[in-house]
Design an enzyme around this catalytic site. Structure first.
Site, PDB file in Angstrom:
ATOM      1  N   HIS A  71      -1.349  -0.340  -0.774  1.00 46.66           N
ATOM      2  CA  HIS A  71      -2.607  -0.475  -0.043  1.00 46.66           C
ATOM      3  C   HIS A  71      -3.382   0.838  -0.041  1.00 46.66           C
ATOM      4  O   HIS A  71      -4.582   0.854   0.144  1.00 46.66           O
ATOM      5  CB  HIS A  71      -2.321  -0.831   1.424  1.00 46.66           C
ATOM      6  CG  HIS A  71      -1.948  -2.244   1.633  1.00 46.66           C
ATOM      7  ND1 HIS A  71      -0.770  -2.783   1.163  1.00 46.66           N
ATOM      8  CD2 HIS A  71      -2.619  -3.265   2.237  1.00 46.66           C
ATOM      9  CE1 HIS A  71      -0.731  -4.058   1.495  1.00 46.66           C
ATOM     10  NE2 HIS A  71      -1.832  -4.378   2.134  1.00 46.66           N
ATOM     11  N   SER A  72      -2.649   1.938  -0.198  1.00 51.38           N
ATOM     12  CA  SER A  72      -3.252   3.250   0.009  1.00 51.38           C
ATOM     13  C   SER A  72      -3.100   4.108  -1.236  1.00 51.38           C
ATOM     14  O   SER A  72      -1.996   4.311  -1.736  1.00 51.38           O
ATOM     15  CB  SER A  72      -2.558   3.924   1.197  1.00 51.38           C
ATOM     16  OG  SER A  72      -2.691   5.326   1.122  1.00 51.38           O
TER      17      SER A  72
END
Lengths: 190, 135
Positions: free
Chosen positions: B10-11
Site C-alpha cells: 500500500h505504501s
C-alpha cells in the site's frame, strides 16, 4: 444493453458515489481504513475521463475499459472487486446475465460468502431478484435491503475483520456503494 | 538469469524500506527487485496494472516471486495476473509469506541462482527464525 444505456448508468453511479462520498468514508472510518468514499470517487472519476477520452466501440469494450480503470485507480480492495465485476460483465448479452457473471467474479476474487458483511450481501440479492424475472428497480430494492441487513453483522473479510465484534452496528461500506450501483441502474436501465 | 522479485505494498515508503533492508543481504550482487506500491498521487493503495507492469519488468525468463503486504495488495496481485501474457503468468508465484521476512529470505536465495519454486519456498519459511527465537 446498449453502450448509451451503460454510459448513462456509469455516469449516474459516479454522481451518486460523489454525492455519498463522505457517508461512505464515514462508514469505512467506523469499521475499516476510512478510504472507501474517496477511493471509489477517484476511480469513477477516472472511468468517466477514460470513456470520454477514447469512446469504446461497443458495450463489451466499455465494460472492460471500466473494469481495467477501476483495478488501477481505486487503490483499495474495492478496486479489484468492482473492477472484476465490470470485467466479467463484458461477456454477457443481458443486464441480469452480466450482473450474475460479475457477481461470480466478485465471489471468486474476494472469496467472501453471503453474511460476511461485504458488497456480496447487496449484490447477491440483486442478482437473485433479476434472475427471478423482477425489474431493475426491484433488484435495487433488494440490494438496499441487503445493505441494511449488514448492520448487525460481524465482518469476516477485509480490514473490518480485525475489529471483530466492534464491526457490528454499522452498515458495510461496500454493500452501501453496491446499493448505489443498483440504484443508478434502476434510474438508467430499462 | 535469476528469478525476479516483485514487492506489492500500500505504501511506497514501506516497500522501498523493505527492499533496502533485504538488499543489505546482497552486497555487490545483482538482483532484479521491482516495486508496485502506493497510488499514482503518492497516497496509500495498490494498482493492479502497476503490479502487472512490475511483474513483466522483473521477469527475465526464469519467472518471478511476488511478495505483498495485506488486503488490496493481495487482491491487486491476483487481479494483475489477468493482464499478463500467458507465458509470464505461468511463471509467476504469489507468495503468502509475510512481506519483510519473506522478502529477505527470497532475495538471498534468488541472488544465489535458485529456481522460482526454491525462492517461493524460502520466502514461505520466512517466519521460522522469529518463531524459533520467541518459542
Amino acid at each position: 444493453m446498449s453502450t448509451e444505456e451503460l454510459q448513462a448508468w456509469l455516469r449516474r453511479f459516479a454522481e451518486l458515489v460523489h454525492e455519498h462520498k463522505d457517508e461512505l468514508t464515514a462508514l469505512d472510518s467506523a469499521i475499516g481504513d476510512a478510504d472507501h468514499g474517496a477511493n471509489l470517487d477517484r476511480g469513477m472519476t477516472a472511468v468517466l475521463a477514460a470513456l470520454e477520452e477514447a469512446p469504446p466501440a461497443d458495450a463489451a469494450a466499455l465494460l472492460k475499459k471500466t473494469g481495467a480503470t477501476l483495478v488501477s485507480k481505486v487503490g483499495g480492495a474495492s478496486g479489484p472487486l468492482y473492477g472484476t465485476l465490470f470485467l466479467r460483465m463484458a461477456g454477457a448479452d443481458t443486464f441480469p446475465a452480466a450482473l450474475r457473471a460479475g457477481y461470480e467474479g466478485v465471489l471468486a476474487r474476494g472469496k467472501a460468502e453471503p453474511g460476511d458483511k461485504t458488497m456480496v450481501d447487496a449484490l447477491g440479492p440483486a442478482c437473485d431478484a433479476l434472475d427471478a424475472g423482477r425489474s431493475v428497480a426491484e433488484a435495487a430494492q433488494a440490494a438496499a435491503e441487503g445493505r441494511d441487513a449488514t448492520v448487525p453483522l460481524v465482518a469476516r473479510k477485509g480490514r473490518a475483520s480485525y475489529l471483530g465484534e466492534r464491526s457490528a452496528g454499522h452498515a458495510d461500506p461496500g454493500a452501501t456503494s453496491t446499493a448505489l450501483l443498483l440504484q443508478a441502474a434502476a434510474e438508467t436501465l430499462s | 538469469m535469476t528469478v525476479g522479485i516483485v514487492v506489492v505494498s500500500h505504501s511506497r515508503a514501506l516497500a522501498d524500506a523493505a527492499v533496502e533492508l533485504a538488499r543489505q543481504m546482497l552486497p555487490g550482487r545483482e538482483l532484479v527487485v521491482e516495486v508496485a506500491a502506493g497510488t499514482e498521487d503518492g497516497g496509500l493503495g495498490t494498482d493492479a496494472m502497476a503490479v502487472s507492469a512490475a511483474i513483466e519488468a522483473a521477469d527475465g525468463g526464469e519467472g518471478t516471486v511476488v511478495l505483498m503486504d495485506l488486503g488490496s495488495a493481495v487482491l491487486s496481485a491476483e487481479t494483475a495476473l489477468e493482464f499478463l501474457p500467458d507465458d509470464v503468468r505461468e511463471r509467476t508465484t504469489l507468495s503468502a509469506a509475510p512481506l519483510v521476512e519473506g522478502l529477505v529470505g527470497a532475495v538471498v536465495v534468488a541472488a544465489g541462482g535458485a529456481t522460482r519454486e526454491q525462492v517461493a519456498a524460502e520466502a514461505g519459511r520466512g517466519l521460522a527464525p522469529k518463531e524459533a527465537q520467541l518459542r
